[in-house]
Structures are given as structure tokens and as C-alpha cells.
Design an enzyme around this catalytic site. Structure first.
Site, short mmCIF file in Angstrom:
data_model
loop_
_atom_site.label_atom_id
_atom_site.label_comp_id
_atom_site.label_asym_id
_atom_site.label_seq_id
_atom_site.Cartn_x
_atom_site.Cartn_y
_atom_site.Cartn_z
N TYR A 185 18.80 27.49 23.91
CA TYR A 185 19.29 26.61 24.98
C TYR A 185 18.19 25.75 25.56
CZ TYR A 185 23.78 28.83 24.52
OH TYR A 185 24.98 29.26 23.99
N ARG A 222 18.31 22.82 23.34
CA ARG A 222 19.49 22.00 23.62
C ARG A 222 19.27 21.20 24.92
NH1 ARG A 222 19.50 24.26 19.86
NH2 ARG A 222 18.77 22.20 19.26
N GLN A 272 35.19 20.09 27.79
CA GLN A 272 34.70 21.29 27.12
C GLN A 272 33.20 21.19 26.87
OE1 GLN A 272 37.36 22.63 23.79
NE2 GLN A 272 38.57 20.85 24.37
N ASP A 296 27.23 19.17 28.48
CA ASP A 296 26.27 18.14 28.87
C ASP A 296 26.70 17.48 30.18
OD1 ASP A 296 27.96 15.68 28.33
OD2 ASP A 296 27.93 16.50 26.30
N HIS A 299 33.40 24.94 30.09
CA HIS A 299 32.53 25.85 29.35
C HIS A 299 31.12 25.94 29.92
CE1 HIS A 299 35.41 25.25 25.69
NE2 HIS A 299 35.88 26.09 26.58
N GLY A 338 38.11 13.17 21.53
CA GLY A 338 37.08 13.89 20.79
C GLY A 338 37.21 15.39 20.79
N THR A 339 38.41 15.89 20.86
CA THR A 339 38.63 17.33 20.77
C THR A 339 39.86 17.59 19.92
OG1 THR A 339 39.21 19.35 21.99
CG2 THR A 339 39.81 17.25 23.02
#
EC number: 2.3.1.286
Length: 226
Positions: A53, A56, A86, A89, A104, A169-170
Site C-alpha cells: 500500500y 500504491r 469503489q 483513490d 472500499h 468503469g465498473t
């Protein structure tokens, strides 16, 4: 003022350069998601998970919102806009959106392993030995597989008041997020934007088979004519 509810997933951030595990057969940046995105993985190898992480987080701070994020932020000038994402960012917020619910979790926050409500903003590396005020290790503020989704009830309440729904985009395959469509009022105009849509158009659903930066612009033109 009409209420537009926007459900976003990995596809909207992909054009900013953020990769996701769904792109590569269950691997997330080369790691098995069970190793880096589960409580069991963290218990087994916390140093690996924290390092994952940290990478990330560093990556996130190097990218910028794209045109799709910016268009959604600009929609607030004409509509009430609620974004349910979801994504972990902060690109929606950086683009200027003011009403964002993260299902999330958030990469730029950490929380105590002993108290999930003890949450702090965090932009640097998180290491073993970084403790909360009560002496417990801090962990990424991410909803891992197998954990409850604490913002789900809020998201359901938002969806129940939608006048227009945008899905960007999901694949709407990951639960419980995928169930949110079921809470939108019946016959709500819906715009589904994905380059590889797994949904067909019907009288209420307008499928736009484009990447987010193109599809969001097309959807907004259609919404303006409703």
C-alpha cells in the site's frame, strides 16, 4: 434540482494511470489479492501488505484526475451530484467533486487495528511501529475482502433518491456494491459507461461502450436533453 447518482469503479481511474487487480487475472500489481487485500494476508505478513500500500500511495500521488473526473465535478454547477465509488483513490475529490462516498476505503487514510473509527489522513509510508494513540498498529483504511462495507447503508440511502443514475468503469459484478442498482427508483434513466459493457440497452438503460473520458461527455449531453 435533479439528483444524479454516479457509481464509479476502476475504469474511471485507469485513464489516469491507476491499475487494478481485475486487469490481470486476480493479480494486483503482481501480487495475489489474497496476500495483500485480506485480513488473513495482513496477519500473515503485515510488512508485505504495508509495503504494497505504500507503493500504491506513492503511485496515487504521482497521477492526476482525468477529464471524466473533471466533468463529474463540473456537473455540480447544474445538478445535485452524489458519487459512490469503489475506488480507493482521491481523484474525484482532487477534480473538485464535493459529495463522494468511498465504499472500499481510502488509500490516503489509515486506521487503528484495534478501533476502526480511529482514522487519520496519511500521505507518507506506513510502517510497522506506526501506532495509534492507544498503542495499536495502524493499517491501511481499506475494506479488504471478507470485511464489512461500513458505507453501504449510506450508499443505499443515496441511491433511493436518484433521479438519474450513471455507472462508470465498473462491471457491477462485485458485491455488495453491485446491488446498489436495485435501490434506485424504478424507471430511473440510467447511463452505463464501459468500453466492454456487460449490460444491454433497454428503455431505461443507455449503454455507452466507451472509455470514461469519452463516455461521460456523451452521457452528459444526453442528460441535458432529458
Amino acid at each position: 434540482m435533479k439528483h444524479i447518482v454516479v457509481l464509479t469503479g476502476a475504469g474511471i481511474s485507469a485513464e489516469s494511470g491507476i491499475k487494478t487487480f481485475r486487469d490481470a487475472d486476480g493479480l494486483w500489481e503482481g501480487h495475489d489479492v489474497m496476500e495483500v487485500a485480506t485480513p488473513q494476508g495482513f496477519a500473515a505478513n503485515p510488512e508485505l501488505v504495508l509495503d504494497f500500500y505504500n507503493q500504491r500511495r506513492t503511485q496515487l500521488l504521482s497521477v492526476k484526475p482525468n477529464a471524466a473526473h473533471q466533468l463529474l465535478a463540473e456537473l455540480e454547477q447544474q445538478y445535485k451530484v452524489s458519487i459512490i465509488t469503489q475506488n480507493v483513490d482521491d481523484l474525484h475529490e482532487r477534480a473538485g467533486s464535493t459529495n463522494v462516498t468511498h465504499l472500499h476505503g481510502e488509500l490516503l487514510k489509515v486506521r487503528s487495528t484495534a478501533n476502526p473509527t480511529d482514522i487519520k489522513a496519511w500521505q507518507t509510508n506506513l510502517n510497522l511501529g506506526d501506532l495509534c494513540a492507544n498503542g495499536h498498529q495502524m493499517r491501511p483504511h481499506i475494506v479488504w475482502f471478507g470485511e464489512d462495507v461500513p458505507m453501504m447503508e449510506k450508499a443505499i440511502t443515496i441511491c433511493e433518491t436518484a433521479d438519474i443514475l450513471m455507472i462508470i468503469g465498473t462491471s457491477m459484478q462485485v458485491y455488495p456494491a453491485a446491488s446498489l442498482m436495485d435501490y434506485v427508483p424504478q424507471n430511473t434513466p440510467t447511463f452505463f459507461i464501459d468500453p466492454k459493457p456487460n449490460m444491454a440497452s433497454n428503455k431505461n438503460i443507455n449503454v455507452i461502450a466507451e472509455r470514461a473520458t469519452i463516455g461521460v461527455a456523451q452521457a452528459i449531453k444526453l442528460i441535458e436533453n432529458l
